[in-house]
Design a protein around this motif. Sequence first.
Motif, PDB file in Angstrom:
ATOM      1  N   ARG A  46       0.833  -1.204   0.000  1.00 41.54           N
ATOM      2  CA  ARG A  46       0.000   0.000   0.000  1.00 41.54           C
ATOM      3  C   ARG A  46       0.870   1.256   0.000  1.00 41.54           C
TER       4      ARG A  46
ATOM      5  N   THR B  45       2.301   1.717  -3.408  1.00 37.94           N
ATOM      6  CA  THR B  45       1.208   2.148  -4.291  1.00 37.94           C
ATOM      7  C   THR B  45       0.900   3.628  -4.069  1.00 37.94           C
TER       8      THR B  45
ATOM      9  N   ALA C 264      -2.903   1.374 -10.468  1.00 35.08           N
ATOM     10  CA  ALA C 264      -4.294   1.834 -10.417  1.00 35.08           C
ATOM     11  C   ALA C 264      -5.214   0.759  -9.829  1.00 35.08           C
ATOM     12  N   GLY C 265      -5.010  -0.482 -10.217  1.00 39.22           N
ATOM     13  CA  GLY C 265      -5.828  -1.575  -9.678  1.00 39.22           C
ATOM     14  C   GLY C 265      -5.601  -1.778  -8.188  1.00 39.22           C
TER      15      GLY C 265
ATOM     16  N   ALA D  40      -4.601   0.551  -6.106  1.00 32.44           N
ATOM     17  CA  ALA D  40      -5.190   1.708  -5.434  1.00 32.44           C
ATOM     18  C   ALA D  40      -6.700   1.513  -5.255  1.00 32.44           C
ATOM     19  N   ARG D  41      -7.372   0.978  -6.288  1.00 36.45           N
ATOM     20  CA  ARG D  41      -8.815   0.697  -6.172  1.00 36.45           C
ATOM     21  C   ARG D  41      -9.077  -0.384  -5.129  1.00 36.45           C
ATOM     22  N   ALA D  42      -8.243  -1.403  -5.092  1.00 30.27           N
ATOM     23  CA  ALA D  42      -8.413  -2.482  -4.112  1.00 30.27           C
ATOM     24  C   ALA D  42      -8.241  -1.957  -2.690  1.00 30.27           C
TER      25      ALA D  42
ATOM     26  N   ALA E 232      -8.752   1.155  -1.710  1.00 25.06           N
ATOM     27  CA  ALA E 232      -9.906   2.017  -1.425  1.00 25.06           C
ATOM     28  C   ALA E 232     -11.113   1.163  -1.035  1.00 25.06           C
ATOM     29  N   LEU E 233     -11.300   0.050  -1.723  1.00 22.84           N
ATOM     30  CA  LEU E 233     -12.387  -0.867  -1.389  1.00 22.84           C
ATOM     31  C   LEU E 233     -12.167  -1.473  -0.006  1.00 22.84           C
TER      32      LEU E 233
END
Length: 105
Positions: free
Chosen positions: A9, A12, A80-81, A83-85, A87-88
Motif C-alpha cells: 500500500r 502504491t 491503479a488496480g 489503489a482501487r483495491a 480504497a475498497l
Amino acid sequence: MPGARAVLRRITDLNGAASYDDVQRYFAHHPTDPIPPSKIGGTLTSVKAVQRRIGPDSAGPLLQRDERARLYRIDRALVAGLARAFALADARPDLLRGEPAARVT
C-alpha cells in the motif's frame, strides 16, 4: 500477511516506486503497522511469496527490484488496480478479514 499488505500500500501510495531506505524509514516508527528495520527485507520478500501463491503462473513479478539501486517498483498498469483495491478495503474492511457481509433482506 499484514506487513506485506502495508508495504504494498505504501509503495502504491507513492505512485508505484520507492527505495528500500524510504520504506524502511517509513515503517520503523509507524504508529499502527511498525516493521523493525531488521525485518523489512523479509517483508518485501513475502510480497513475492504471496504473488507466487495467488497469481497466475505466467504473471510477471508484482514487486520488481533493482538490487543495485535498492529501488522497488510496481508496474504502472497494476498501481491503479491496487489503489482501487485498497480504497475498497478501506470502505469494506470485512472483505479482508473474510467475514461474511451482512445480508440485506
